[in-house]
Design an enzyme around this catalytic site. Structure first.
Site, PDB file in Angstrom:
ATOM      1  N   ARG A 224       0.844  -1.188   0.000  1.00 32.35           N
ATOM      2  CA  ARG A 224       0.000   0.000   0.000  1.00 32.35           C
ATOM      3  C   ARG A 224       0.885   1.245   0.000  1.00 32.35           C
ATOM      4  O   ARG A 224       1.953   1.263   0.611  1.00 32.35           O
ATOM      5  CB  ARG A 224      -0.915   0.020   1.228  1.00 32.35           C
ATOM      6  CG  ARG A 224      -2.080  -0.959   1.154  1.00 32.35           C
ATOM      7  CD  ARG A 224      -3.090  -0.534   0.102  1.00 32.35           C
ATOM      8  NE  ARG A 224      -4.265  -1.392   0.063  1.00 32.35           N
ATOM      9  CZ  ARG A 224      -4.412  -2.435  -0.749  1.00 32.35           C
ATOM     10  NH1 ARG A 224      -3.420  -2.762  -1.580  1.00 32.35           N
ATOM     11  NH2 ARG A 224      -5.531  -3.143  -0.746  1.00 32.35           N
ATOM     12  N   HIS A 272      -0.353   0.025 -10.086  1.00 34.38           N
ATOM     13  CA  HIS A 272      -1.060  -0.899  -9.189  1.00 34.38           C
ATOM     14  C   HIS A 272      -1.513  -2.147  -9.957  1.00 34.38           C
ATOM     15  O   HIS A 272      -2.689  -2.526  -9.955  1.00 34.38           O
ATOM     16  CB  HIS A 272      -2.272  -0.223  -8.538  1.00 34.38           C
ATOM     17  CG  HIS A 272      -2.676  -0.873  -7.245  1.00 34.38           C
ATOM     18  ND1 HIS A 272      -3.215  -0.175  -6.195  1.00 34.38           N
ATOM     19  CD2 HIS A 272      -2.613  -2.173  -6.836  1.00 34.38           C
ATOM     20  CE1 HIS A 272      -3.483  -1.001  -5.187  1.00 34.38           C
ATOM     21  NE2 HIS A 272      -3.126  -2.218  -5.567  1.00 34.38           N
TER      22      HIS A 272
END
Length: 309
Positions: A224, A272
């Protein structure tokens, strides 16, 4: 008897393939996309749902998150009796392993430097590195982290693993808890972050921790964006202590156009995409767990809401 109802509430996701798959596998269930005012459901399949969804579905027994990370979901007010179930793998572990391994190998073999030289018309050689001097530390040894550590081991890199609780993996040197974090960092040349995001792990990749990596260290963040203090990474690259980084996750996504990461040549960015949710694998896992829940049987992958993973 009323049918078992499953509510689908996934932002930025085409619902039709999911609805078709769930209906085919669970023909006795009623599966529908959530709309405000919809009938009460027993189970929910979600991704970035609004708070309104849970406010209107207080009787939910199970919440299935279609991504591996549940940090955003746990920020919402959830029905207290509902269990939150995460995907344990569903095809993501092998994707993560190949992504990390290619990054480590590319750094170890100087392949990025060779590519730049060739584009510039230069025919050059660099001294080969020794694997014993290129230890890789994996932070977080859950389903994804364990697979990454074991994959790196097949390429004969020295692999260190750091986790909150003891984990035993063949070929991986274990480090456990806060007391052994500094030793883990000092033993690692490359750092791979696969930790869950919790209040305890937010900003864990900061100037203090990253400066403890071996000189010339390299950072790979695939967990993250909030794990990383952006300016601290840049400062350590500019000082020469770190040789660079590969970043797949960011505090704001998409990455803002004015963010300095775009302009740092020693940082490689990907959007991502290190491990994507595979729909068929994910549905098969969810269906098995929904059937078990209907029977009153325990299921794996239940999130400890207090710990955040």
């Amino acid at each position: 008897m009323s049918p078992f109802r499953i509510s689908f509430c996934c932002t930025n996701t085409d619902p039709e393939p999911w609805l078709a798959g769930l209906r085919a596998a669970l023909p006795q269930a009623e599966v529908a996309v959530w709309q405000p005012g919809a009938a009460q459901a027993e189970a929910a399949v979600v991704w970035m749902p609004p708070q309104q969804f849970f406010d209107e579905q207080p009787q939910l027994k199970a919440i299935f998150n279609i991504g591996a990370g549940v940090d955003a979901l746990l920020k919402l007010r959830l029905p207290p009796q509902a269990v939150v179930v995460r995907l344990e793998d569903a095809g993501m572990a092998v994707q993560m392993a190949e992504y990390v391994c290619q990054a480590v190998i590319r750094q170890f073999r100087d392949l990025q430097t060779y590519a730049e030289d060739v584009r510039a018309g230069h025919w050059t050689y660099y001294p080969p590195r020794q694997r014993r001097d290129f230890s890789v530390g994996v932070m977080g040894l859950g389903a994804l982290g364990a697979r990454v550590a074991q994959a790196l081991n097949t390429f004969e890199f020295p692999v260190n693993g750091w986790s909150r609780s003891p984990k035993v993996l063949d070929g991986v040197r274990p480090f456990v808890g806060a007391a052994q974090l500094n030793d883990f960092l000092a033993s690692s040349r490359v750092l791979v972050n696969l930790l869950p995001l919790t209040p305890q792990t937010t900003n864990i990749l900061n100037h203090d921790t990253l400066s403890r990596l071996q000189p010339g260290g390299y950072v790979i963040n695939v967990a993250r964006g909030a794990h990383l203090v952006d300016e601290d990474l840049l400062a350590l690259i500019h000082s020469g202590h770190l040789s660079g980084a590969l970043l797949d996750v960011f505090r704001t996504e998409p990455l803002p156009a004015d963010h300095p990461f775009w302009h740092e040549p020693k940082i490689t960015l990907t959007p991502h995409t290190s491990a994507r949710t595979l729909r068929e694998d994910s549905m098969a896992q969810m269906v098995g767990k929904i059937v078990a829940i209907q029977r009153g049987e325990p299921v794996a992958g239940v999130v400890d809401v207090g710990r955040g993973y």
